[in-house]
Motif scaffolding. Structure first.
Motif, short mmCIF file in Angstrom:
data_model
loop_
_atom_site.label_atom_id
_atom_site.label_comp_id
_atom_site.label_asym_id
_atom_site.label_seq_id
_atom_site.Cartn_x
_atom_site.Cartn_y
_atom_site.Cartn_z
N GLU A 1 49.00 -71.47 -20.28
CA GLU A 1 49.37 -70.20 -21.13
C GLU A 1 50.53 -69.77 -21.34
OE1 GLU A 1 46.61 -66.33 -21.47
OE2 GLU A 1 45.74 -67.50 -19.67
N VAL A 2 51.50 -70.07 -20.33
CA VAL A 2 52.66 -69.39 -20.41
C VAL A 2 53.49 -70.61 -21.04
CG1 VAL A 2 54.79 -69.10 -19.06
CG2 VAL A 2 52.76 -68.19 -18.14
N GLU A 3 53.38 -71.90 -20.68
CA GLU A 3 53.98 -73.02 -21.31
C GLU A 3 53.80 -73.02 -23.05
OE1 GLU A 3 53.45 -77.74 -21.40
OE2 GLU A 3 53.43 -76.72 -19.19
N ALA A 4 52.52 -72.74 -23.36
CA ALA A 4 51.98 -72.79 -24.77
C ALA A 4 52.70 -71.60 -25.38
CB ALA A 4 50.56 -72.72 -24.96
N PHE A 5 52.81 -70.41 -24.81
CA PHE A 5 53.27 -69.19 -25.19
C PHE A 5 54.74 -69.38 -25.62
CE2 PHE A 5 55.53 -65.21 -24.78
CZ PHE A 5 54.85 -64.39 -25.66
N CYS A 6 55.56 -70.06 -24.85
CA CYS A 6 57.27 -70.41 -24.78
C CYS A 6 57.18 -71.45 -26.06
CB CYS A 6 57.43 -70.91 -23.59
SG CYS A 6 57.70 -69.70 -22.20
N GLU A 7 56.55 -72.51 -26.06
CA GLU A 7 56.68 -73.60 -26.93
C GLU A 7 56.45 -72.99 -28.43
OE1 GLU A 7 54.03 -76.95 -26.09
OE2 GLU A 7 55.15 -77.37 -24.51
N ASP A 8 55.11 -72.17 -28.49
CA ASP A 8 54.99 -71.33 -29.77
C ASP A 8 56.21 -70.61 -30.31
OD1 ASP A 8 53.37 -70.88 -32.02
OD2 ASP A 8 53.34 -68.71 -30.88
N ILE A 9 56.88 -69.89 -29.51
CA ILE A 9 57.91 -68.89 -29.55
C ILE A 9 59.28 -69.71 -30.16
CG2 ILE A 9 59.71 -67.47 -28.66
CD1 ILE A 9 57.50 -65.84 -27.31
N LEU A 10 59.66 -70.89 -29.26
CA LEU A 10 60.65 -71.85 -29.67
C LEU A 10 60.55 -72.51 -30.73
CD1 LEU A 10 61.32 -72.99 -25.87
CD2 LEU A 10 62.73 -71.41 -27.33
N LEU A 11 59.41 -73.02 -31.19
CA LEU A 11 58.92 -73.63 -32.23
C LEU A 11 59.35 -72.90 -33.48
CD1 LEU A 11 58.01 -76.53 -33.46
CD2 LEU A 11 55.77 -75.61 -33.23
N LYS A 12 58.97 -71.56 -33.59
CA LYS A 12 59.00 -70.70 -34.50
C LYS A 12 60.46 -70.18 -34.86
CE LYS A 12 54.45 -68.63 -34.42
NZ LYS A 12 53.39 -67.56 -34.02
N THR A 13 61.43 -70.25 -33.97
CA THR A 13 62.74 -70.00 -33.90
C THR A 13 63.54 -71.11 -35.15
OG1 THR A 13 63.61 -71.48 -32.27
CG2 THR A 13 63.05 -69.10 -31.59
N ASN A 14 62.77 -72.21 -35.38
CA ASN A 14 63.50 -73.23 -36.05
C ASN A 14 64.87 -73.57 -35.48
OD1 ASN A 14 61.36 -73.72 -37.81
ND2 ASN A 14 62.09 -71.66 -38.80
N LYS A 15 65.40 -73.41 -34.48
CA LYS A 15 66.32 -73.71 -33.90
C LYS A 15 66.38 -74.98 -32.94
CE LYS A 15 68.43 -69.76 -35.02
NZ LYS A 15 68.94 -68.67 -34.28
N PRO A 16 67.37 -75.85 -32.56
CA PRO A 16 67.26 -77.05 -31.73
C PRO A 16 66.81 -76.56 -30.34
CG PRO A 16 69.35 -76.80 -32.71
CD PRO A 16 68.67 -75.37 -33.12
N VAL A 17 65.81 -77.57 -29.70
CA VAL A 17 65.13 -77.03 -28.54
C VAL A 17 65.38 -78.55 -27.65
CG1 VAL A 17 63.44 -76.39 -27.14
CG2 VAL A 17 63.87 -75.33 -29.25
N MET A 18 65.98 -78.41 -26.48
CA MET A 18 66.16 -79.58 -26.01
C MET A 18 65.21 -79.38 -24.33
SD MET A 18 67.34 -82.58 -25.02
CE MET A 18 68.81 -83.17 -26.25
N MET A 19 64.38 -80.30 -24.09
CA MET A 19 63.53 -80.10 -22.88
C MET A 19 64.17 -80.80 -21.64
SD MET A 19 59.78 -80.49 -24.34
CE MET A 19 59.12 -80.66 -22.72
N VAL A 20 64.11 -80.00 -20.50
CA VAL A 20 64.60 -80.89 -19.43
C VAL A 20 63.50 -81.49 -18.67
CG1 VAL A 20 65.45 -80.27 -16.94
CG2 VAL A 20 66.07 -78.83 -19.04
N ASP A 21 63.73 -82.81 -18.65
CA ASP A 21 62.81 -83.97 -17.91
C ASP A 21 61.40 -83.48 -18.26
OD1 ASP A 21 64.78 -85.47 -16.80
OD2 ASP A 21 64.58 -84.41 -14.77
N GLY A 22 61.15 -83.30 -19.56
CA GLY A 22 60.00 -83.03 -20.06
C GLY A 22 59.08 -84.05 -20.75
N GLY A 23 59.56 -85.18 -20.57
CA GLY A 23 58.61 -86.34 -21.18
C GLY A 23 58.67 -86.01 -22.79
N LYS A 24 57.68 -86.72 -23.46
CA LYS A 24 57.77 -86.85 -24.75
C LYS A 24 57.06 -85.39 -25.28
CE LYS A 24 58.13 -91.79 -25.42
NZ LYS A 24 57.82 -92.61 -26.31
N HIS A 25 57.61 -85.15 -26.49
CA HIS A 25 57.18 -83.76 -27.05
C HIS A 25 57.04 -84.28 -28.52
CE1 HIS A 25 56.70 -79.69 -28.15
NE2 HIS A 25 56.21 -79.51 -26.82
N LYS A 26 56.10 -83.42 -29.33
CA LYS A 26 55.84 -83.73 -30.57
C LYS A 26 56.95 -83.02 -31.37
CE LYS A 26 51.89 -80.73 -30.64
NZ LYS A 26 50.44 -80.72 -30.98
N PHE A 27 57.52 -82.01 -31.03
CA PHE A 27 58.48 -81.29 -31.75
C PHE A 27 59.95 -81.44 -30.99
CE2 PHE A 27 54.53 -79.03 -32.55
CZ PHE A 27 54.24 -79.40 -33.75
#
Length: 196
Positions: A91-117
């Motif tokens: 739930e926390v992970e999805a909440f953060c991903e949603d907020i970050l996606l909506k910022t339309n700013k660059p996001v770099m994950m730390v050792d997160g594997g593949k991500h669709k965005f």
């Protein structure tokens, strides 16, 4: 929030680190590394993390603590580093991903594997462990090699173990369950293995 460059006043970039469980050594070391690199690049950093552990008892108090992540919606941020490795709560992970996606700013994950965005900094832990184990076999002639990796289920830990397995199997050395174990990526599990 400004720096001087060639006599000109230039806005410093502001990087947000979105994480949780900052008390975990691996997490705090990543934060220290980001801050150190940001200083070299003359950037500012703000860490967005709740004051408590969100993967334990999930109640209204903990849900309210999620509001810290809403600060990412501020226009002052230029980009984000997202370290979800210790969130341990979908739930926390999805909440953060949603907020970050909506910022339309660059996001770099730390050792997160593949991500669709989001982009990621996932390292290849499998190949180096295979090469290390191969070296011990081919150069030093060892057959009984112990492998200590990180916590079970952790992506990096599992990849390291696979690299060890790859080398052992390619050299036709039987895998002995007593020769490998999961640990904590820190001194305690190494000392325990050495003692055993």
């Amino acid at each position: 929030p400004y720096r001087t460059e060639g006599g000109q006043s230039v806005k410093k970039l502001l990087i947000g680190i979105v994480t949780s469980n900052v008390h975990i050594r691996n997490s705090s070391e990543v934060i220290e590394g980001v801050i150190s690199q940001a200083m070299k690049c003359k950037c500012n950093v703000i860490v967005l993390a709740p004051p408590n552990n969100l993967h334990t008892l999930w109640n209204e108090h903990r849900k309210t603590a999620l509001n810290i992540y809403r600060l990412a919606q501020s226009s002052v941020f230029d980009g984000f580093i997202f370290d979800k490795r210790y969130m341990d709560n979908p739930e926390v992970e999805a909440f953060c991903e949603d907020i970050l996606l909506k910022t339309n700013k660059p996001v770099m994950m730390v050792d997160g594997g593949k991500h669709k965005f989001f982009e990621n900094t996932a390292s290849d832990d499998r190949k180096p462990f295979e090469e290390l184990t191969t070296h011990l076999i081919e150069v030093h002639g060892y057959q009984r090699i112990f492998c200590l990796t990180g916590p079970q289920g952790n992506m990096d830990a599992e990849e390291r173990l696979k690299g060890y397995f790859d080398a052992m199997q390619s050299h036709h050395i039987a895998l002995d369950k007593s020769c490998w174990r999961y640990g904590d990526f820190w001194k305690a599990s190494a000392a325990e293995l050495a003692e055993d």
